[in-house]
Structures are given as structure tokens and as C-alpha cells.
Design a protein around this motif. Structure first.
Motif, PDB file in Angstrom:
ATOM      1  N   ARG A 217       5.485  45.340  12.408  1.00 41.31           N
ATOM      2  CA  ARG A 217       6.669  45.966  11.835  1.00 41.31           C
ATOM      3  C   ARG A 217       7.805  44.965  11.700  1.00 41.31           C
ATOM      4  O   ARG A 217       8.565  45.004  10.726  1.00 41.31           O
ATOM      5  CB  ARG A 217       7.100  47.152  12.691  1.00 41.31           C
ATOM      6  N   ALA A 218       7.935  44.065  12.675  1.00 37.98           N
ATOM      7  CA  ALA A 218       8.986  43.049  12.609  1.00 37.98           C
ATOM      8  C   ALA A 218       8.745  42.109  11.428  1.00 37.98           C
ATOM      9  O   ALA A 218       9.688  41.727  10.715  1.00 37.98           O
ATOM     10  CB  ALA A 218       9.036  42.263  13.914  1.00 37.98           C
ATOM     11  N   ILE A 219       7.478  41.724  11.204  1.00 34.14           N
ATOM     12  CA  ILE A 219       7.153  40.871  10.062  1.00 34.14           C
ATOM     13  C   ILE A 219       7.481  41.591   8.757  1.00 34.14           C
ATOM     14  O   ILE A 219       8.125  41.035   7.859  1.00 34.14           O
ATOM     15  CB  ILE A 219       5.663  40.476  10.089  1.00 34.14           C
ATOM     16  N   ALA A 220       7.045  42.843   8.641  1.00 31.24           N
ATOM     17  CA  ALA A 220       7.282  43.605   7.415  1.00 31.24           C
ATOM     18  C   ALA A 220       8.767  43.763   7.135  1.00 31.24           C
ATOM     19  O   ALA A 220       9.227  43.573   6.000  1.00 31.24           O
ATOM     20  CB  ALA A 220       6.607  44.970   7.510  1.00 31.24           C
ATOM     21  N   ASP A 221       9.543  44.097   8.160  1.00 33.79           N
ATOM     22  CA  ASP A 221      10.985  44.286   7.970  1.00 33.79           C
ATOM     23  C   ASP A 221      11.656  42.976   7.565  1.00 33.79           C
ATOM     24  O   ASP A 221      12.504  42.957   6.662  1.00 33.79           O
ATOM     25  CB  ASP A 221      11.628  44.819   9.254  1.00 33.79           C
ATOM     26  N   ARG A 222      11.275  41.881   8.219  1.00 34.13           N
ATOM     27  CA  ARG A 222      11.896  40.589   7.926  1.00 34.13           C
ATOM     28  C   ARG A 222      11.572  40.126   6.509  1.00 34.13           C
ATOM     29  O   ARG A 222      12.469  39.711   5.755  1.00 34.13           O
ATOM     30  CB  ARG A 222      11.411  39.552   8.937  1.00 34.13           C
ATOM     31  N   GLU A 223      10.310  40.210   6.118  1.00 36.56           N
ATOM     32  CA  GLU A 223       9.928  39.705   4.806  1.00 36.56           C
ATOM     33  C   GLU A 223      10.406  40.627   3.680  1.00 36.56           C
ATOM     34  O   GLU A 223      10.703  40.153   2.578  1.00 36.56           O
ATOM     35  CB  GLU A 223       8.413  39.513   4.735  1.00 36.56           C
ATOM     36  N   THR A 224      10.500  41.920   3.937  1.00 34.64           N
ATOM     37  CA  THR A 224      11.055  42.825   2.924  1.00 34.64           C
ATOM     38  C   THR A 224      12.530  42.540   2.713  1.00 34.64           C
ATOM     39  O   THR A 224      13.020  42.543   1.570  1.00 34.64           O
ATOM     40  CB  THR A 224      10.840  44.294   3.340  1.00 34.64           C
ATOM     41  N   ALA A 225      13.249  42.255   3.790  1.00 33.25           N
ATOM     42  CA  ALA A 225      14.670  41.906   3.672  1.00 33.25           C
ATOM     43  C   ALA A 225      14.844  40.616   2.873  1.00 33.25           C
ATOM     44  O   ALA A 225      15.743  40.505   2.029  1.00 33.25           O
ATOM     45  CB  ALA A 225      15.293  41.769   5.052  1.00 33.25           C
ATOM     46  N   LEU A 226      13.978  39.635   3.124  1.00 35.12           N
ATOM     47  CA  LEU A 226      14.066  38.380   2.386  1.00 35.12           C
ATOM     48  C   LEU A 226      13.724  38.588   0.910  1.00 35.12           C
ATOM     49  O   LEU A 226      14.364  38.000   0.021  1.00 35.12           O
ATOM     50  CB  LEU A 226      13.114  37.352   3.002  1.00 35.12           C
ATOM     51  N   PHE A 227      12.753  39.434   0.628  1.00 44.00           N
ATOM     52  CA  PHE A 227      12.420  39.755  -0.756  1.00 44.00           C
ATOM     53  C   PHE A 227      13.622  40.373  -1.467  1.00 44.00           C
ATOM     54  O   PHE A 227      13.933  40.007  -2.611  1.00 44.00           O
ATOM     55  CB  PHE A 227      11.237  40.718  -0.785  1.00 44.00           C
ATOM     56  N   ARG A 228      14.308  41.295  -0.795  1.00 46.13           N
ATOM     57  CA  ARG A 228      15.501  41.899  -1.400  1.00 46.13           C
ATOM     58  C   ARG A 228      16.549  40.841  -1.717  1.00 46.13           C
ATOM     59  O   ARG A 228      17.175  40.862  -2.787  1.00 46.13           O
ATOM     60  CB  ARG A 228      16.076  42.965  -0.468  1.00 46.13           C
ATOM     61  N   GLU A 229      16.754  39.900  -0.798  1.00 46.14           N
ATOM     62  CA  GLU A 229      17.721  38.827  -1.037  1.00 46.14           C
ATOM     63  C   GLU A 229      17.322  37.980  -2.248  1.00 46.14           C
ATOM     64  O   GLU A 229      18.165  37.622  -3.078  1.00 46.14           O
ATOM     65  CB  GLU A 229      17.827  37.938   0.200  1.00 46.14           C
ATOM     66  N   ASP A 230      16.035  37.661  -2.349  1.00 46.82           N
ATOM     67  CA  ASP A 230      15.553  36.866  -3.474  1.00 46.82           C
ATOM     68  C   ASP A 230      15.736  37.602  -4.792  1.00 46.82           C
ATOM     69  O   ASP A 230      16.139  37.009  -5.801  1.00 46.82           O
ATOM     70  CB  ASP A 230      14.079  36.508  -3.288  1.00 46.82           C
ATOM     71  N   MET A 231      15.420  38.903  -4.822  1.00 49.97           N
ATOM     72  CA  MET A 231      15.564  39.673  -6.055  1.00 49.97           C
ATOM     73  C   MET A 231      17.032  39.770  -6.473  1.00 49.97           C
ATOM     74  O   MET A 231      17.359  39.645  -7.664  1.00 49.97           O
ATOM     75  CB  MET A 231      14.970  41.073  -5.883  1.00 49.97           C
ATOM     76  N   ALA A 232      17.915  39.973  -5.513  1.00 52.45           N
ATOM     77  CA  ALA A 232      19.344  40.030  -5.837  1.00 52.45           C
ATOM     78  C   ALA A 232      19.819  38.688  -6.377  1.00 52.45           C
ATOM     79  O   ALA A 232      20.583  38.624  -7.351  1.00 52.45           O
ATOM     80  CB  ALA A 232      20.146  40.430  -4.598  1.00 52.45           C
ATOM     81  N   ALA A 233      19.358  37.584  -5.776  1.00 53.12           N
ATOM     82  CA  ALA A 233      19.759  36.256  -6.234  1.00 53.12           C
ATOM     83  C   ALA A 233      19.257  35.977  -7.643  1.00 53.12           C
ATOM     84  O   ALA A 233      19.940  35.311  -8.436  1.00 53.12           O
ATOM     85  CB  ALA A 233      19.237  35.194  -5.268  1.00 53.12           C
ATOM     86  N   LEU A 234      18.086  36.491  -7.983  1.00 55.33           N
ATOM     87  CA  LEU A 234      17.504  36.286  -9.310  1.00 55.33           C
ATOM     88  C   LEU A 234      18.009  37.291 -10.345  1.00 55.33           C
ATOM     89  O   LEU A 234      17.514  37.329 -11.474  1.00 55.33           O
ATOM     90  CB  LEU A 234      15.978  36.353  -9.232  1.00 55.33           C
ATOM     91  N   ASN A 235      18.983  38.118  -9.977  1.00 53.64           N
ATOM     92  CA  ASN A 235      19.600  39.088 -10.891  1.00 53.64           C
ATOM     93  C   ASN A 235      18.617  40.147 -11.381  1.00 53.64           C
ATOM     94  O   ASN A 235      18.739  40.655 -12.499  1.00 53.64           O
ATOM     95  CB  ASN A 235      20.238  38.383 -12.096  1.00 53.64           C
ATOM     96  N   VAL A 236      17.645  40.492 -10.559  1.00 49.77           N
ATOM     97  CA  VAL A 236      16.685  41.526 -10.913  1.00 49.77           C
ATOM     98  C   VAL A 236      17.302  42.895 -10.651  1.00 49.77           C
ATOM     99  O   VAL A 236      17.804  43.157  -9.551  1.00 49.77           O
ATOM    100  CB  VAL A 236      15.382  41.357 -10.104  1.00 49.77           C
ATOM    101  N   LEU A 237      17.268  43.769 -11.649  1.00 49.08           N
ATOM    102  CA  LEU A 237      17.800  45.117 -11.470  1.00 49.08           C
ATOM    103  C   LEU A 237      16.935  45.871 -10.455  1.00 49.08           C
ATOM    104  O   LEU A 237      15.701  45.852 -10.556  1.00 49.08           O
ATOM    105  CB  LEU A 237      17.810  45.871 -12.797  1.00 49.08           C
ATOM    106  N   PRO A 238      17.533  46.533  -9.490  1.00 54.40           N
ATOM    107  CA  PRO A 238      16.738  47.180  -8.443  1.00 54.40           C
ATOM    108  C   PRO A 238      16.065  48.453  -8.938  1.00 54.40           C
ATOM    109  O   PRO A 238      16.538  49.096  -9.882  1.00 54.40           O
ATOM    110  CB  PRO A 238      17.782  47.515  -7.371  1.00 54.40           C
ATOM    111  N   PRO A 239      14.955  48.837  -8.310  1.00 54.26           N
ATOM    112  CA  PRO A 239      14.340  50.122  -8.641  1.00 54.26           C
ATOM    113  C   PRO A 239      15.217  51.280  -8.197  1.00 54.26           C
ATOM    114  O   PRO A 239      15.970  51.164  -7.220  1.00 54.26           O
ATOM    115  CB  PRO A 239      13.023  50.099  -7.862  1.00 54.26           C
ATOM    116  N   ARG A 240      15.109  52.377  -8.904  1.00 56.33           N
ATOM    117  CA  ARG A 240      15.811  53.588  -8.465  1.00 56.33           C
ATOM    118  C   ARG A 240      15.191  54.115  -7.174  1.00 56.33           C
ATOM    119  O   ARG A 240      15.899  54.589  -6.287  1.00 56.33           O
ATOM    120  CB  ARG A 240      15.746  54.660  -9.556  1.00 56.33           C
TER     121      ARG A 240
END
Length: 408
Positions: free
Chosen positions: A101-124
């Protein structure tokens, strides 16, 4: 599950063009014909490692679809999952001695940061596999009632033969399907299965692995039913685009489509199946199993402008396999600087002509290289002192932002 912040998207003059996309199931480029709300499901990450360029290429591709639809006047209902419980994640937890769970939470948070940095519109709707377990269990019970599920030992399998349209997504022959199924998480040789291609929908508890209590027993979902359940819950049947990388066409998109089609007694699951190509590095497709990865976060931490990363991705058409190179990134950085110098000017060549060129390229199966050429031509002409359109620099800045997702 928490998504990431939405960037501001400028409004462009008039309305954009109807979007045409390649459909894997038909093998043709066809118009997308959404209603007022365009509906799209894109398969998300299994969060056991950081976002690499192959991931980024996929999610930027579907971000472009989102942007072109919005420019054409559609609202967009975009759904993405996170496979936050699966064998690769559990294997990584064992390898590293960390809690899954710690791995999943950490890597999902990093993915969100990467998507925001790349200007990707978030899913609803951004939905984790774990939070979808009650829905999965309900759908598996419905498949059982339809006679489409059977037991092998204490696990449950979906009969792919219960869907007369099985095979219509990837359009592969049976021998090739069995071969790929074995390579991509399937178990065609398991004793007790009625058909080698039947796929797992519910796995009973294994020693030292997480499991959840449901009417199906103590266990966890199979991979394909997870996406079928989330898409049906949030988009309904016959949505506009099912998306992911080409490696998901079979078995994942094939299997999840058949499960949904049997559940709903309707066809098709999605109107378009759209698949982005593979990105290679050091002579092989980027993959976590091989370890030949270039990470978005690593480049960001080195000080690379995320807009340059995005431009490096946009230089390649989404259906063409390509190789990541440092030279490609350097070229993207130079292009970004050229564009920024040009839009900082007081005037330039006709901006509406560029808008028309970019819209035309993007509506024609996301021809991003042609769209970049249109802005390049304008920027070089502007730097050469051509043009007297005082509104052009601001319009070009908005075109790059709204349609290409590049902040200048």
C-alpha cells in the motif's frame, strides 16, 4: 481516489473541427461522433514504479483527444483507473520489503505530480481497483447468473466464448491470442480451464497476499473485470473511446469488452478503440520488467522544463513506435525557446491561419508533427520580422496551450 489539479485552458475563436481517429477494431480512421458529452476511458498505471516516457506518451496522447473534443464544443467525461492491487505491485513489495500500500500510494502521488507538470487534463473520475472491489463482485455475480463464469479450484473464470463478439477488438487469430495471453499476465495452460483464453475474474486468497471479503469469498479481482466495472459504473455502455497503449489491445481491452458486452447484452463496449504506440530506449520497448526506463520525474528533478518533455513526445505521431533520445529532448528544448521568443514579440504573421492549420492536423487522427510544423513556420517567420498581425502572438500562445498543452 484523488486526481490532480486541472490547468487553465484558453478558449480559442470559433469552434474546432470534428475529431477523426484510428479505430483498432475496424482498422480504419473514422469520425468520433460524441453527443454533447464525449465519454472516454483510459487504462491507468499499476503503481509499482515511477512514470516513464512510455506512460507519458500514452497519457499525453489521450489528453490531446480531450483537448480537441473540448475545442469542438464537447464536454468531456474522462475516466481513468489505477490498478492499485495486482501481481507486479505485490512482487515489488516482496523484492523491496515494503508494504504494497505504501508503494502504491507513493507512486500514484508521483504519477499525479508528473501529469500535472505535463499539463495533462485530469480525469473527472479517478478510480482505484481497491475501491472498485464491491462493484467488481456484483458484476461477477451477474456473470455467474448468466452462466458466463465457472470455478477452477477456488478461483473464478470468465468464459470468453459467452460473447459472440470476442476477438473483434484486436482482430487476432486464436493461436496468436493464446501466445500473447501467456506473455501478458494470462494463464492459458492452467489445468481445469475450459478454454485456454478464459480469463480470471476473481482470485481467491493466497498466503501472505491481501484479500477482501465479498459475496464471492475472500480474495481480489482479476485485471480485466476491474476496468469493465469502472467503465460501466461511470460511463455506461457504448462510450466513445477506450484507450491505452498498443500492448493493451489484447488481452486487456479484448477481455474487458467481452465481459461488459455479456453483462449488458449489448455491443459494442466502446465505439472506438484507440491505442498509442510504444516508446523504446536502448534498443528495446521501455518496460518496468526490463528496467530500460527514462522517468519524467527524474528529468524534472534535473531541471528539464516539462513543456520540453511534452514537445519531445508531440514530435511523434501517436501510432508510430519511436525511440527516446537525448537529442530529441534537446531539439524539443530548442523548439520551446523558439516559440517563446516568437510569442514574446509585438506582432507577427497571420495567427488565424496557424490556428486553422493546427486544428486541421489535430482533427485528422492527431497529426501532431504537422501541428508542430505549423507553429514552427509561424515562429521562424516572426523571428525573421515578417507579418503585421498584432493579435497573432497572443493567439499562437493560446493555440499552443489549448490544443497542444504547451505553456509558452
Amino acid at each position: 481516489m484523488k486526481s490532480w489539479p486541472a490547468p487553465n485552458v484558453p478558449e480559442l475563436p470559433d469552434a474546432g473541427l470534428p475529431l477523426h481517429l484510428h479505430d483498432t477494431a475496424s482498422g480504419t480512421i473514422r469520425p468520433t461522433e460524441p453527443g454533447p458529452t464525449a465519454r472516454m476511458y483510459v487504462c491507468g498505471i499499476t503503481p509499482y514504479d515511477a512514470t516513464h516516457m512510455g506512460h507519458a506518451f500514452t497519457y499525453v496522447t489521450f489528453d490531446l483527444i480531450n483537448r480537441v473534443w473540448r475545442d469542438a464544443g464537447h464536454d468531456v467525461h474522462y475516466v481513468q483507473n489505477v490498478t492499485d492491487i495486482d501481481d507486479p505491485l505485490l512482487e515489488r513489495a516482496v523484492q523491496t520489503g515494503q508494504d504494497w500500500r505504501a508503494i502504491a500510494d507513493r507512486e500514484t502521488a508521483l504519477f499525479r505530480e508528473d501529469m500535472a507538470a505535463l499539463n495533462v487534463l485530469p480525469p473527472r473520475d479517478y478510480i482505484g481497483a481497491v475501491e472498485s472491489i464491491p462493484s467488481v463482485a456484483r458484476y461477477v455475480e451477474e456473470l455467474q447468473a448468466k452462466g458466463a463464469v465457472y470455478a477452477v479450484d477456488s478461483d473464478l473464470y470468465f468464459r470468453v466464448g459467452s460473447d459472440p463478439e470476442f476477438g473483434s477488438v484486436a482482430r487476432l487469430d486464436r493461436e496468436r491470442m493464446i501466445e500473447i495471453f501467456a506473455e501478458r499476465g494470462g494463464d492459458p495452460a492452467r489445468p481445469g480451464k475450459e478454454d485456454p483464453l478464459d480469463c480470471l475474474v476473481w482470485q481467491s486468497e493466497r498466503p501472505d497476499e491481501p484479500a477482501w471479503d465479498t459475496p464471492l469469498g475472500h480474495g481480489r479481482p482479476g485485471w480485466h473485470i476491474e476496468c469493465a466495472a469502472i467503465a460501466l459504473d461511470h460511463l455506461g455502455m457504448t462510450f466513445d473511446v477506450q484507450g491505452g497503449g498498443t500492448d493493451l489491445a489484447f488481452p486487456h481491452h479484448e477481455m474487458s469488452a467481452s465481459e461488459a458486452q455479456v453483462l449488458q447484452g449489448a455491443f459494442p463496449f466502446a465505439r472506438h478503440y484507440v491505442h498509442s504506440a510504444m516508446v523504446s530506449w536502448e534498443g528495446h520497448k521501455m518496460s518496468k520488467s526490463r528496467g530500460n526506463l527514462v522517468f519524467v520525474s527524474a528529468l524534472r528533478h534535473e531541471g528539464v522544463d516539462p513543456n520540453a518533455i511534452r514537445l519531445a513526445l508531440l514530435a511523434h505521431h501517436y501510432r508510430s513506435d519511436w525511440a527516446w533520445t537525448p537529442q530529441g529532448l534537446e531539439g524539443a528544448g530548442a523548439r520551446l525557446q523558439l516559440w517563446r521568443r516568437a510569442v514574446a514579440g509585438e506582432r507577427g504573421p497571420d495567427g488565424r491561419a496557424v490556428l486553422d492549420r493546427v486544428r486541421s492536423a489535430m482533427a485528422d487522427d492527431l497529426r501532431t508533427p504537422s501541428a508542430l510544423d505549423a507553429v514552427d513556420d509561424w515562429a521562424m517567420a516572426q523571428q525573421a520580422g515578417e507579418g503585421d498581425d498584432a493579435a497573432a502572438p497572443a493567439l499562437i500562445r493560446d493555440v499552443a496551450d489549448a490544443l497542444l498543452g504547451v505553456h509558452l
